[in-house]
Design an enzyme around this catalytic site. Structure first.
Site, short mmCIF file in Angstrom:
data_model
loop_
_atom_site.label_atom_id
_atom_site.label_comp_id
_atom_site.label_asym_id
_atom_site.label_seq_id
_atom_site.Cartn_x
_atom_site.Cartn_y
_atom_site.Cartn_z
N GLY A 151 -12.87 5.49 6.91
CA GLY A 151 -11.61 5.96 7.46
C GLY A 151 -10.44 5.55 6.59
O GLY A 151 -10.56 4.65 5.73
N GLN A 164 -8.02 3.77 7.14
CA GLN A 164 -7.70 2.35 7.27
C GLN A 164 -8.96 1.50 7.21
O GLN A 164 -9.03 0.42 7.81
CB GLN A 164 -6.94 2.09 8.57
CG GLN A 164 -5.48 2.51 8.53
CD GLN A 164 -4.68 1.65 7.56
OE1 GLN A 164 -4.99 0.49 7.30
NE2 GLN A 164 -3.62 2.25 6.99
N SER A 165 -9.95 1.93 6.46
CA SER A 165 -11.24 1.24 6.38
C SER A 165 -11.12 -0.16 5.79
O SER A 165 -10.60 -0.35 4.68
CB SER A 165 -12.20 2.07 5.53
OG SER A 165 -13.34 1.32 5.16
N ASN A 166 -11.63 -1.15 6.53
CA ASN A 166 -11.72 -2.52 6.00
C ASN A 166 -12.70 -2.57 4.84
O ASN A 166 -12.48 -3.28 3.85
CB ASN A 166 -12.17 -3.49 7.09
CG ASN A 166 -11.19 -3.59 8.22
OD1 ASN A 166 -10.00 -3.69 8.02
ND2 ASN A 166 -11.70 -3.56 9.45
N CYS A 178 -13.51 -0.19 2.70
CA CYS A 178 -12.95 0.40 1.49
C CYS A 178 -11.94 -0.53 0.85
O CYS A 178 -11.90 -0.69 -0.38
CB CYS A 178 -12.34 1.76 1.80
SG CYS A 178 -13.59 3.04 2.14
#
Length: 341
Positions: free
Chosen positions: A81, A83-85, A87
């Site tokens: 997503g 806001q992916s942690n 990534c």
């Protein structure tokens, strides 16, 4: 109870600050658990694995990045997503180790550069954002496109699935299971329950398999932040089966109990109701502990509700694995009212 896993850990990069602390949440316990006959609540502080790279994903990437280096790759491609942690952590790990990083993100192309997305850019990652409708049905083809593109440029890309959740990434929480049991034994107990947020399944898979391999009877429950219980039961089993295929280690897959509570995911992934924001506020007020509205806030809210229903009555100790994610608080700033606890 076994002291170690039945096979040695594979190649690993030491990126996280380990062991992370195990600390009691006595004010929360006194208010939300003890009145209902519930356990003392502890938190495994995997939000402290590092600073910018903080969270559960760093444990997985210690093994994933080691494999990528072993295959002489120079580029990491992963997804999540906007806001992916995971990534964000991959972008920073890549910067630290000298990888080029390309992030394939699900969201709106005009998404505000805030929270994790801001850190992605600061770390120098290439970011391509796909609308949810395009992302959902085409992720495999999107990965193939970019891998072939980098091959044509003379680069060697290593593709990492969502959340680094597969048979390789699972090693992160197999190792964490040993660490957690050592922590608990040092405090004089074996946990009756271990609770975590479940968003891609890998953390729960590692903890579930770890408890079985270590021959402890702790019950692992994942609180789903998206999808349904059947999806995560299948995903956890799939990750464990992949690990078995990679390692050829004998595991009785039929005996695995995979517990998923999908009653508190709210409107969907990355979205939370007011009750979750209230829980985040409460936990910060009572314990100085920061949760996020995407993962840990939902899981901890669900845990508090289940404690109030007497779900964990008669148990002595419960450990909540804090998987990080505090940077995701900032894009949600307008959802907090600060009206008190």
């Amino acid at each position: 109870m076994s002291e170690s896993l039945p096979i040695p850990l594979p190649s690993r990069l030491r990126l996280a600050h380990l062991p992370t602390p195990l600390q009691p949440l006595d004010r929360i316990s006194e208010r939300h658990s003890f009145p209902y006959g519930g356990p003392r609540i502890w938190v495994k502080r995997d939000d402290l694995t590092e600073s910018g790279m903080s969270g559960n994903k760093l444990r997985k990437l210690e093994f994933v990045a080691a494999e990528a280096l072993g295959q002489e790759c120079d580029t990491l491609i992963t997804c999540g997503g906007v806001q992916s942690n995971h990534c964000r952590t991959t972008a920073l790990v890549g910067a630290r180790l000298g990888f080029k990083v390309h992030l394939l993100l699900r969201g709106e192309r005009d998404a505000a550069i805030d929270g994790n997305l801001l850190l992605d850019h600061l770390a120098g990652a290439d970011v391509t954002i796909y609308p949810p409708s395009e992302y959902a049905g085409n992720l495999g083809r999107i990965f193939t496109h970019w891998r072939e593109r980098y091959t044509a440029l003379g680069r060697r890309a290593f593709c990492i699935p969502t959340g680094a959740s597969d048979g390789l990434g699972i090693w992160g929480y197999l190792a964490a299971s040993m660490e957690l049991m050592q922590d608990c034994r040092a405090q004089g107990f074996v946990p009756d329950h271990i609770v975590c947020a479940t968003g891609s399944g890998g953390t729960q898979a590692g903890l579930t398999l770890g408890c079985q391999l270590l021959e402890v009877e702790s019950r692992v429950t994942g609180y789903a932040v998206c999808d349904n219980a059947a999806y995560f039961q299948n995903k956890v089993r799939e990750d464990i089966r992949h690990w078995v295929d990679l390692t050829e280690c004998s595991v009785d897959l039929a005996s695995l109990t995979i517990n998923v509570n999908a009653n508190y995911m709210g409107p969907g992934y990355g979205e939370a109701g007011p009750e979750v924001y209230q829980t985040i506020n409460k936990v910060a007020n009572l314990e100085g502990l920061l949760l996020d509205p995407v993962y840990t806030g939902k899981a901890f809210h669900g845990l508090l509700q289940e404690l109030g229903k007497g779900r964990y009555s008669g148990c002595s100790n419960l450990v909540f694995v804090h998987s990080g994610g505090q940077f995701a608080l900032f894009p949600h700033r307008d959802n907090f009212s600060f009206s008190g606890v």
